[in-house]
Every structure is written in C-alpha cells, then in structure tokens.
Design an enzyme around this catalytic site. Structure first.
Site, mmCIF file in Angstrom:
data_model
loop_
_atom_site.group_PDB
_atom_site.id
_atom_site.type_symbol
_atom_site.label_atom_id
_atom_site.label_comp_id
_atom_site.label_asym_id
_atom_site.label_seq_id
_atom_site.Cartn_x
_atom_site.Cartn_y
_atom_site.Cartn_z
ATOM 1 N N ASP A 1 0.823 -1.321 0.018
ATOM 2 C CA ASP A 1 -0.091 -0.123 -0.082
ATOM 3 C C ASP A 1 0.781 1.244 0.093
ATOM 4 O OD1 ASP A 1 -2.160 -1.658 0.307
ATOM 5 O OD2 ASP A 1 -2.271 -1.420 2.321
HETATM 6 N N1 URA Z 1 -1.203 -5.974 4.067
HETATM 7 C C1 URA Z 1 -1.883 -4.646 3.844
HETATM 8 O O1 URA Z 1 -2.667 -4.451 4.406
HETATM 9 N N2 URA Z 1 -0.976 -3.722 3.142
HETATM 10 C C2 URA Z 1 0.061 -3.992 2.590
HETATM 11 O O2 URA Z 1 0.798 -3.083 1.894
HETATM 12 C C3 URA Z 1 0.513 -5.327 2.646
HETATM 13 C C4 URA Z 1 -0.089 -6.193 3.318
#
Ligand code: URA
Length: 231
Positions: free
Chosen positions: A99
């Site tokens: 993310d």
């Molecule tokens: N899980 C999440 O919620 N975000 C990420 O970036 C990676 C794994």
C-alpha cells in the site's frame, strides 16, 4: 545478440547512449574498439568491456528496495516506486504491491516468470511484516490469525503466524496476498494498523542498512534463495 542490445540489457545505458559509447571507442569486444552497433556478439563467449571494465550480461536484474511511505507500487503513473530506481535495465517492475503507506521490502525485477511464482496465489510464499497497532494486540488475536481469521466480505485467510514484540507491535507472517490483507486482519479483531513494514519475502530479508527510498542489487546468494525450490 546485437552489440547495442547486449550493452543496453547489461545496464550500460539506453540504446542511444550505448551507440554513442561505441562511436567514442569506449567499448571493446575481445580487445577491439573497431565496432558497429548492429554487429552480433556471442554473449557467452565474447569479452565486452566499457572503459576497460568488463560488461557482464545478465538476463534478468533483481533489486531490493526499502519502499518509503508515499509511493505506489506500480510501473506507471506519478509517485511510483519506479521513480526511485535509477537503472537502465529494461522492463523493470515492482514484484507485488505494498500500500502507499506501507514501507519495506519490495523486489524490483524484470524477471516475469520469477515474479509470477512469488506472487502466485497457489504457491503460498511467506511475507513477513512488522505491524504497529492503535490498541493492544492480545494472544487471542494471534490465535485467531493462526486459525485463519475471517475478514470483511466473508473471506477466510490462510493461517498466519505472529508473535508480540511489545503490546502494540507484532511480527506477522502471511502466506497469501489479499487486498489490504494485514490491515483487514487487524480490523477483524477490532484494532487498527498504524504502521506496516514488510521485512521478508520467502527467504529474502530486508537489508536494514537501506534507508527508506534506498535500494541495492541482490547478492548472488539472495537471488539463488529466491529461486530455490521452483517447480
Ligand atoms: N497488507 C496490507 O494491508 N497492506 C500492505 O501493503 C501489505 C499487506
């Protein structure tokens, strides 16, 4: 393979750049600088050098990026992680998604088959995260993760293992990559992730000496480790 293609694939510059190097006689093949961009070389036998330094051909390239928050894991668009990679290798892309606000280990490569293996939902490759949360994480939360927690939308996660570092920090290993998975797992326990950093993928550990935004080429051992056990 054509000499200019070889040089560009080996990271000596764009096709345009390497033609300039050839014209400037900075490239040698088996000691000779009398070369043409479209001449053919044998990449396994011929000795190519730039300013006297051997140019090593690699079919694929592998870099470990310590992704900073604020960048998206995509090849195109603005504020992508690719803006942090100053290499000439062709077709590099981020292997998998973190993310925008997630930090840590992101493999940047042009090896499509390896990326496919690492990301395949049926291969269950380990991904380990450092997670900091708003509220205390209980042993019962970790037990629910281990049993396979149901997240919003009725999806059940594969068993995930975790241990506490302090009451609001844990190390969590998941074996799949559902959308926002870690955040949704904690939401299902009534908690909220306030910081997330990936620290391992398969057996590749984040090099903690890399500051956020820094990257380096994988060592041969790291590359071999990522490729081990492929079927
Ligand atoms: N899980 C999440 O919620 N975000 C990420 O970036 C990676 C794994």
């Amino acid at each position: 393979m054509r000499l200019d293609k070889f040089l560009a694939a080996a990271g000596a510059g764009s096709r345009k750049d390497v033609r300039k190097l050839i014209r400037a006689h900075r490239i040698t093949v088996n000691g000779s600088a009398d070369l043409k961009a479209d001449m053919h070389i044998d990449e396994n036998k011929d000795k190519v050098a730039l300013d006297g330094e051997p140019v090593i051909y690699r079919e694929y390239s592998y870099y470990m990026l310590n992704k900073p928050a604020g960048y998206i894991s995509a090849s195109n668009g603005t504020h992508t992680v690719m803006e942090l990679i100053r290499e000439n290798d062709r077709d590099l892309f981020p292997c998998g998604r973190l993310d925008r606000d997630t930090e840590g280990l992101l493999l940047i490569t042009n090896d499509g088959p390896l990326a496919h293996d690492l990301l395949s939902p049926v291969k269950h490759v380990d991904k380990e995260y450092l997670v900091k949360t708003e509220k205390i994480i209980t042993e019962d939360d970790l037990k629910r993760f281990e049993e396979g927690i149901e997240i919003d939308g009725g999806e059940t996660c594969l068993p995930a293992s975790g241990y506490l570092k302090d009451p609001k920090t844990c190390i969590l290993t998941i074996r799949e990559g559902k959308y926002h998975q870690v955040k949704r797992m904690f939401e299902a326990t009534g908690n909220r992730v306030v910081f997330l950093k990936r620290i391992r993928m398969k057996n590749l550990l984040l090099d903690e000496s890399l500051q956020p935004g820094e990257y380096r080429r994988l060592s041969e051992e790291e590359e071999a480790g990522l490729k081990a056990g492929r079927t």
